[in-house]
Each structure stands twice: as structure tokens, then as C-alpha cells.
Design a protein around this motif. Structure first.
Motif, PDB file in Angstrom:
ATOM      1  N   LYS A 139      38.107  46.612  25.924  1.00 16.62           N
ATOM      2  CA  LYS A 139      37.399  45.972  27.039  1.00 16.62           C
ATOM      3  C   LYS A 139      35.890  45.980  26.829  1.00 16.62           C
ATOM      4  CE  LYS A 139      40.843  46.643  30.663  1.00 16.62           C
ATOM      5  NZ  LYS A 139      41.096  47.143  32.031  1.00 16.62           N
ATOM      6  N   THR A 140      35.410  46.845  25.951  1.00 12.78           N
ATOM      7  CA  THR A 140      33.969  46.914  25.673  1.00 12.78           C
ATOM      8  C   THR A 140      33.576  46.068  24.461  1.00 12.78           C
ATOM      9  OG1 THR A 140      34.369  48.917  24.354  1.00 12.78           O
ATOM     10  CG2 THR A 140      33.766  49.205  26.674  1.00 12.78           C
TER      11      THR A 140
ATOM     12  N   ASP B  19      30.269  34.560  29.318  1.00 12.58           N
ATOM     13  CA  ASP B  19      29.830  35.736  30.078  1.00 12.58           C
ATOM     14  C   ASP B  19      30.243  35.661  31.545  1.00 12.58           C
ATOM     15  OD1 ASP B  19      28.652  36.855  27.849  1.00 12.58           O
ATOM     16  OD2 ASP B  19      26.709  35.901  28.213  1.00 12.58           O
TER      17      ASP B  19
ATOM     18  N   ARG C 272      34.041  35.899  31.903  1.00 10.36           N
ATOM     19  CA  ARG C 272      34.491  37.258  31.577  1.00 10.36           C
ATOM     20  C   ARG C 272      34.183  38.216  32.718  1.00 10.36           C
ATOM     21  NH1 ARG C 272      32.784  40.762  26.174  1.00 10.36           N
ATOM     22  NH2 ARG C 272      34.058  42.604  26.651  1.00 10.36           N
ATOM     23  N   ALA C 273      32.986  38.103  33.310  1.00 15.40           N
ATOM     24  CA  ALA C 273      32.629  38.980  34.425  1.00 15.40           C
ATOM     25  C   ALA C 273      33.569  38.758  35.611  1.00 15.40           C
ATOM     26  CB  ALA C 273      31.180  38.738  34.837  1.00 15.40           C
TER      27      ALA C 273
ATOM     28  N   ASP D 186      36.958  40.305  34.699  1.00 12.28           N
ATOM     29  CA  ASP D 186      36.921  41.765  34.767  1.00 12.28           C
ATOM     30  C   ASP D 186      36.947  42.250  36.208  1.00 12.28           C
ATOM     31  OD1 ASP D 186      36.864  42.009  32.039  1.00 12.28           O
ATOM     32  OD2 ASP D 186      34.689  42.156  31.897  1.00 12.28           O
ATOM     33  N   LEU D 187      36.239  41.524  37.094  1.00 16.25           N
ATOM     34  CA  LEU D 187      36.223  41.910  38.501  1.00 16.25           C
ATOM     35  C   LEU D 187      37.620  41.785  39.113  1.00 16.25           C
ATOM     36  CD1 LEU D 187      34.588  42.779  40.953  1.00 16.25           C
ATOM     37  CD2 LEU D 187      34.063  40.387  41.386  1.00 16.25           C
TER      38      LEU D 187
ATOM     39  N   ASN E 162      39.865  44.545  37.675  1.00 14.96           N
ATOM     40  CA  ASN E 162      39.592  45.862  38.261  1.00 14.96           C
ATOM     41  C   ASN E 162      40.143  45.967  39.676  1.00 14.96           C
ATOM     42  OD1 ASN E 162      38.264  46.751  35.965  1.00 14.96           O
ATOM     43  ND2 ASN E 162      36.262  46.063  36.664  1.00 14.96           N
TER      44      ASN E 162
ATOM     45  N   ARG F  72      33.373  50.742  39.597  1.00 18.70           N
ATOM     46  CA  ARG F  72      33.698  49.719  38.606  1.00 18.70           C
ATOM     47  C   ARG F  72      32.950  48.415  38.897  1.00 18.70           C
ATOM     48  NH1 ARG F  72      40.213  50.744  38.856  1.00 18.70           N
ATOM     49  NH2 ARG F  72      40.272  52.689  37.668  1.00 18.70           N
TER      50      ARG F  72
ATOM     51  N   GLU G  91      30.217  46.546  36.418  1.00 21.04           N
ATOM     52  CA  GLU G  91      30.349  45.155  35.989  1.00 21.04           C
ATOM     53  C   GLU G  91      29.153  44.322  36.422  1.00 21.04           C
ATOM     54  OE1 GLU G  91      32.541  43.970  34.009  1.00 21.04           O
ATOM     55  OE2 GLU G  91      33.642  45.882  33.901  1.00 21.04           O
TER      56      GLU G  91
ATOM     57  N   ARG H 264      26.191  45.227  34.185  1.00 22.78           N
ATOM     58  CA  ARG H 264      26.331  44.648  32.849  1.00 22.78           C
ATOM     59  C   ARG H 264      26.027  43.156  32.863  1.00 22.78           C
ATOM     60  NH1 ARG H 264      32.009  45.005  29.706  1.00 22.78           N
ATOM     61  NH2 ARG H 264      32.570  43.461  31.287  1.00 22.78           N
ATOM     62  N   PHE H 265      26.536  42.458  33.880  1.00 25.80           N
ATOM     63  CA  PHE H 265      26.267  41.024  33.991  1.00 25.80           C
ATOM     64  C   PHE H 265      24.780  40.765  34.209  1.00 25.80           C
ATOM     65  CE2 PHE H 265      25.883  37.220  36.716  1.00 25.80           C
ATOM     66  CZ  PHE H 265      26.370  36.270  35.830  1.00 25.80           C
TER      67      PHE H 265
END
Length: 206
Positions: free
Chosen positions: A12-13, A63, A66-67, A70-71, A74, A152, A156, A159-160
């Protein structure tokens, strides 16, 4: 929905370079053109797998997509975790009730079956306390799950945000560098052509 990271076989990273490398490796193996002579089932499975890795790549390499993925992932994991915790808590309560019933039965047998409650209601005072304890335990579990989910989401979001800031800074630096190079080029052109123009003016005066 399958995990997109597992489909591509990356963590995931993983960064964009690692994602692209994993996708290209799988695309070479699963491309439909490489299975034209394969049996129908094998060819159909390869085509379906190729669609999956292509979809996973298109989401993870972008990006924003993906964000967002991921949200959602999670949130889904948090809901599953909450359901599992509630299930474990319910199983624990059932086990506790079974143990209490067994203990009460053994105590009644040791007293010769006499189970009359005390006049002041002392035998019934434990039930509200047990209910409050279970309620506090349930609230603690929900608070812990909410904290994990919030952590989490914050990670996220950070990071975004960092990605957007880095891209903006890099874009601004490139634009500034281009402007600087253009200014230098203009100055050089002026320095080259101005002496010749001065020389022509002197000839005309003579």
C-alpha cells in the motif's frame, strides 16, 4: 471488491515507479495476444485478469483516484473491524452469561437448592452493574475504532496534501527556471545584435 494493491502485487506504500513496474510485468504475462493459442478457459481467465490489472493501474497511478480509493478502503476495513469487535463482544457476553448461570446453579446446589432472594434485593443488585460494565466496554471499543479510523483518514489527507504541495512547488520552480532561461537568452541575443547595429549606425554617419 478485490484489493487493487493485491491485484498488482504491491504494498500500500508503493510509489508510482513500483506500481508501473508491477503493471508492466503482469501485462507482459497476461496480455491477450500472448494467449491466442491457449485453451478458451485459459484465454478468458487471462483477459479478465488483464482487465483487472489495467483497472488497478489506472486508479493507483492517479493521485486523486488513489486517495479516494484508499479512503473508501479504510472506511470498509474500519466497518469490518467494528463488526468483528461487536461479534467478539457478543460472544464474550454470551460466555459470561453461561458462566454466571453455571455458577448460580452450582451455588444453588451447594445450598441445597434454596435460591430465595434476600429481602433487601441484594441478589438483584449485580445485574445493573454488569449492564453498565458491558455498556462502558462497548463504548470503549467504539471510541477506539473511531480513533483508528480518524488516524487513517488524517494520514491519507496529509499524504495527499503533501503530494499536491510538492507538485505545485515543482511546477512553480520549473516555470521560474524557464522564465529565467528566456530572460538570459533575450539578453544574449541583445548583446549579440546591439554591437552590429551600433557599427552600422557609425558607418552611416561617416
Amino acid at each position: 471488491m478485490s484489493c487493487l494493491y493485491k491485484i498488482l502485487g504491491v504494498a500500500k506504500t508503493a510509489n508510482k515507479i513500483e506500481i508501473k513496474q508491477a503493471y508492466r510485468k503482469l501485462a507482459v504475462q497476461l496480455h491477450p495476444d500472448k494467449h491466442t493459442q491457449s485453451p478458451p478457459r485459459t484465454r478468458a481467465a487471462a483477459v479478465e485478469k488483464f482487465k483487472q490489472i489495467t483497472n488497478a493501474y489506472e486508479i493507483l497511478v492517479d493521485d486523486r483516484k488513489r486517495a479516494a480509493y484508499d479512503l473508501r478502503s479504510n472506511q470498509s476495513e474500519s466497518r469490518q473491524h467494528n463488526r468483528q469487535e461487536r461479534s467478539n463482544a457478543g460472544q464474550s457476553r454470551q460466555n459470561n452469561r453461561g458462566g454466571d448461570t453455571k455458577s448460580s446453579a452450582e451455588g444453588a446446589q451447594s445450598r441445597g437448592g434454596y435460591t430465595k432472594s434476600s429481602p433487601d434485593g441484594g441478589g438483584e443488585a449485580k445485574s445493573p452493574n454488569a449492564a453498565q460494565s458491558r455498556q462502558r466496554h462497548h463504548l470503549k471499543l467504539r471510541a477506539a475504532a473511531a480513533l483508528r479510523h480518524l488516524r487513517r483518514v488524517c494520514v491519507e489527507f496529509l499524504r495527499f496534501t503533501v503530494q499536491v504541495i510538492v507538485e505545485t512547488v515543482v511546477r512553480a520552480a520549473v516555470e521560474m527556471l524557464i522564465r529565467l532561461m528566456l530572460e538570459i537568452l533575450i539578453q544574449l541575443i541583445k548583446a549579440i545584435f546591439q554591437p552590429s547595429s551600433k557599427h552600422n549606425d557609425e558607418k552611416k554617419k561617416k
